[in-house]
Design a protein around this motif. Structure first.
Motif, PDB file in Angstrom:
ATOM      1  N   ASP A   1     -82.207 -17.602 -44.406  1.00  6.41           N
ATOM      2  CA  ASP A   1     -82.475 -19.004 -44.049  1.00  6.41           C
ATOM      3  C   ASP A   1     -81.526 -19.519 -42.958  1.00  6.41           C
ATOM      4  O   ASP A   1     -81.457 -20.723 -42.706  1.00  6.41           O
ATOM      5  CB  ASP A   1     -82.460 -19.910 -45.294  1.00  6.41           C
ATOM      6  N   ASP A   2     -80.815 -18.593 -42.330  1.00  8.20           N
ATOM      7  CA  ASP A   2     -79.957 -18.939 -41.180  1.00  8.20           C
ATOM      8  C   ASP A   2     -78.933 -20.016 -41.512  1.00  8.20           C
ATOM      9  O   ASP A   2     -78.785 -21.013 -40.784  1.00  8.20           O
ATOM     10  CB  ASP A   2     -80.808 -19.358 -39.966  1.00  8.20           C
TER      11      ASP A   2
ATOM     12  N   GLN B   1     -74.103 -27.396 -37.612  1.00 13.39           N
ATOM     13  CA  GLN B   1     -75.350 -27.646 -38.356  1.00 13.39           C
ATOM     14  C   GLN B   1     -75.235 -28.952 -39.142  1.00 13.39           C
ATOM     15  O   GLN B   1     -76.144 -29.764 -39.144  1.00 13.39           O
ATOM     16  CB  GLN B   1     -75.655 -26.469 -39.297  1.00 13.39           C
TER      17      GLN B   1
ATOM     18  N   ASP C   1     -78.455 -26.787 -31.948  1.00 10.23           N
ATOM     19  CA  ASP C   1     -79.878 -26.540 -32.051  1.00 10.23           C
ATOM     20  C   ASP C   1     -80.099 -25.404 -33.066  1.00 10.23           C
ATOM     21  O   ASP C   1     -79.402 -24.388 -33.021  1.00 10.23           O
ATOM     22  CB  ASP C   1     -80.328 -26.138 -30.633  1.00 10.23           C
ATOM     23  N   GLN C   2     -81.044 -25.580 -34.002  1.00  9.15           N
ATOM     24  CA  GLN C   2     -81.190 -24.595 -35.086  1.00  9.15           C
ATOM     25  C   GLN C   2     -81.587 -23.211 -34.567  1.00  9.15           C
ATOM     26  O   GLN C   2     -81.159 -22.196 -35.110  1.00  9.15           O
ATOM     27  CB  GLN C   2     -82.161 -25.125 -36.157  1.00  9.15           C
ATOM     28  N   GLU C   3     -82.340 -23.175 -33.482  1.00  6.97           N
ATOM     29  CA  GLU C   3     -82.705 -21.862 -32.913  1.00  6.97           C
ATOM     30  C   GLU C   3     -81.462 -21.130 -32.399  1.00  6.97           C
ATOM     31  O   GLU C   3     -81.312 -19.913 -32.557  1.00  6.97           O
ATOM     32  CB  GLU C   3     -83.694 -22.034 -31.743  1.00  6.97           C
ATOM     33  N   TYR C   4     -80.589 -21.907 -31.789  1.00  3.15           N
ATOM     34  CA  TYR C   4     -79.349 -21.320 -31.261  1.00  3.15           C
ATOM     35  C   TYR C   4     -78.444 -20.891 -32.418  1.00  3.15           C
ATOM     36  O   TYR C   4     -77.850 -19.804 -32.386  1.00  3.15           O
ATOM     37  CB  TYR C   4     -78.645 -22.338 -30.356  1.00  3.15           C
TER      38      TYR C   4
ATOM     39  N   LYS D   1     -79.401 -19.921 -35.322  1.00  2.00           N
ATOM     40  CA  LYS D   1     -80.012 -18.691 -35.854  1.00  2.00           C
ATOM     41  C   LYS D   1     -79.608 -17.479 -35.002  1.00  2.00           C
ATOM     42  O   LYS D   1     -79.214 -16.438 -35.519  1.00  2.00           O
ATOM     43  CB  LYS D   1     -81.538 -18.864 -35.846  1.00  2.00           C
ATOM     44  N   LYS D   2     -79.698 -17.672 -33.695  1.00  2.00           N
ATOM     45  CA  LYS D   2     -79.349 -16.590 -32.778  1.00  2.00           C
ATOM     46  C   LYS D   2     -77.883 -16.152 -32.982  1.00  2.00           C
ATOM     47  O   LYS D   2     -77.571 -14.964 -33.051  1.00  2.00           O
ATOM     48  CB  LYS D   2     -79.536 -17.120 -31.346  1.00  2.00           C
TER      49      LYS D   2
ATOM     50  N   HIS E   1     -77.346 -14.309 -36.371  1.00  2.00           N
ATOM     51  CA  HIS E   1     -77.842 -12.923 -36.325  1.00  2.00           C
ATOM     52  C   HIS E   1     -76.979 -12.060 -35.402  1.00  2.00           C
ATOM     53  O   HIS E   1     -76.714 -10.900 -35.693  1.00  2.00           O
ATOM     54  CB  HIS E   1     -79.320 -12.897 -35.922  1.00  2.00           C
TER      55      HIS E   1
ATOM     56  N   GLU F   1     -73.343 -12.932 -27.170  1.00  2.00           N
ATOM     57  CA  GLU F   1     -73.275 -14.348 -26.812  1.00  2.00           C
ATOM     58  C   GLU F   1     -71.860 -14.660 -26.305  1.00  2.00           C
ATOM     59  O   GLU F   1     -70.876 -14.148 -26.853  1.00  2.00           O
ATOM     60  CB  GLU F   1     -73.554 -15.205 -28.048  1.00  2.00           C
TER      61      GLU F   1
END
Ligand code: M6R
Length: 366
Positions: free
Chosen positions: A32-33, A178, A184-187, A189-190, A193, A326
């Motif tokens: 769930d990141d 968060q 940003d939730q996409e970032y 998540k990235k 991971h 990153e």
């Protein structure tokens, strides 16, 4: 207990994939990141509402704190100040109950860091710790904290302590971002991971340690070294320089790359190795100009950079390519070749790597 390694330092450098995995275990949720840091869960709301985060530490832990400054500002939009614990405690530091004090210490016993913690507590600030030694004084006396779980570090030079501290600080910054709604939730998540990939990438770097060993032979003569980095890798440059000076007794200085023009450039001649820590980020063009300025004065460029950064690699006399990652995670990778370079140079110079002269593992005197 060196498990076949000639020194604890080398063993601890090679332990980093495992140490970082242990540090991340149970804290990264890839489904769930999210990030779970049990040690600070009860206090996280105070951190979310804080006006300012003040970080105090010494030596390598202070360098991890500098990385954290970039992380917290970037991901959590929280103002951060990083202090040498020894300066903070003797200044009339302005800190109050709206601030949070974060102390970082491998041993959890460093006298100046402990004193900075006490000062912050007297002024009513919430105190958090990032420590390695379980049950140490700083770990016990902070309001809450996160352990690095690096395992015992015997070599005086900090290696796995640094990369696990940075791993914890990355997790804290993402979590806070968060909670504060600044990432940003996409970032997020990235990053979560990608953080999970770091132990494997460290392993890849370690597989090429022989090329750093060979390179070290060619630079062990040097009386001085300069280390340059920008953004997240400016603290990495400072850390590389500290590692070299403490175990090989070579004078080394780390600088933000642009500061070179404001003085240190006068030192550069054909004798001077310049280690450029250049993860491939938005400052790459500026780094390339810095490299050209060094080369124009016949300085010798060693670069530590992303394996796709051909421009920097081609301009370097020697290069230690690292897997791409990153930007904000790059010090976790650039630290490894820096540690290996100083280790092999110190061995070539016949230095006592695990017990450098005049140094103690834990500085409990003020
Ligand atoms: O135990 P600490 O993290 O509080 O120690 C702080 C410094 O004494 C320590 O990081 C020192 O700079 C290391 N020997 C560097 O390799």
């Amino acid at each position: 207990e060196k498990r076949g390694y000639p020194h604890f330092m080398l063993k601890e450098i090679f332990e980093q994939p495992r140490a970082i995995s242990d540090c991340l275990r149970g804290r990264l949720n890839l489904e769930d990141d999210t990030i779970h840091l049990g040690g600070i869960a009860d206090q996280i709301d105070k951190l979310v509402d804080a006006d300012r985060l003040i970080i105090a530490a010494c030596g390598t832990s202070w360098h991890a704190g500098l990385v954290a400054e970039y992380l917290f500002e970037h991901l959590a939009k929280l103002p951060v100040e990083v202090e040498y614990a020894s300066e903070f405690r003797y200044r009339e530091a302005l800190i109050d109950e709206d601030d949070v004090m974060l102390v970082i210490s491998q041993s959890g016993e460093t006298a100046d860091t402990l004193a900075a913690l006490r000062t912050a507590q007297e002024r009513g600030a919430l105190s958090l710790g990032v420590c390695n030694v379980v049950g140490s004084t700083i770990a016990r006396d902070t309001d809450a904290g996160v352990y690095t779980h690096a395992g015992p570090e015997i070599g005086v030079a900090s290696t796995k302590a640094f990369t696990t501290q940075v791993s914890v600080l990355v997790m804290m910054a993402i979590l806070l971002g968060q909670k504060r709604g600044t990432i940003d939730q996409e970032y997020a998540k990235k990053l979560i991971h990608e953080l999970n990939e770091i132990p494997g990438k460290v392993e890849e770097i370690l597989e090429h340690s022989d090329s750093i060993k060979d390179m070290a032979k060619l630079f062990s003569y040097a009386p001085n070294f300069l280390y340059l980095g920008r953004t997240y890798n400016f603290p990495a440059a400072l850390e590389g320089a500290l590692k070299l000076k403490e175990i090989s007794y070579i004078h080394a200085e780390g600088y933000p790359a642009a500061e070179m023009k404001h003085g240190p450039i006068a030192l550069i001649d054909e004798m001077m190795p310049v280690v450029v820590v250049a993860a491939t980020d938005h400052t790459n063009d500026k780094m390339i100009s810095n490299i050209e300025e060094v080369k124009a004065r016949e300085g010798r460029i060693i670069s530590i950079t992303g394996e796709e950064n051909e421009e920097v690699i081609n301009l370097s006399e020697f290069s230690c390519p690292i897997p791409e990652t990153e930007d904000c995670l790059s010090p976790l990778l650039t630290a490894i070749p820096l540690q290996l370079l100083s280790y092999y140079i110190a061995v070539n110079r016949g230095c006592n790597v695990d017990q450098p002269r005049n140094l103690a593992k834990s500085v409990t005197v003020e």
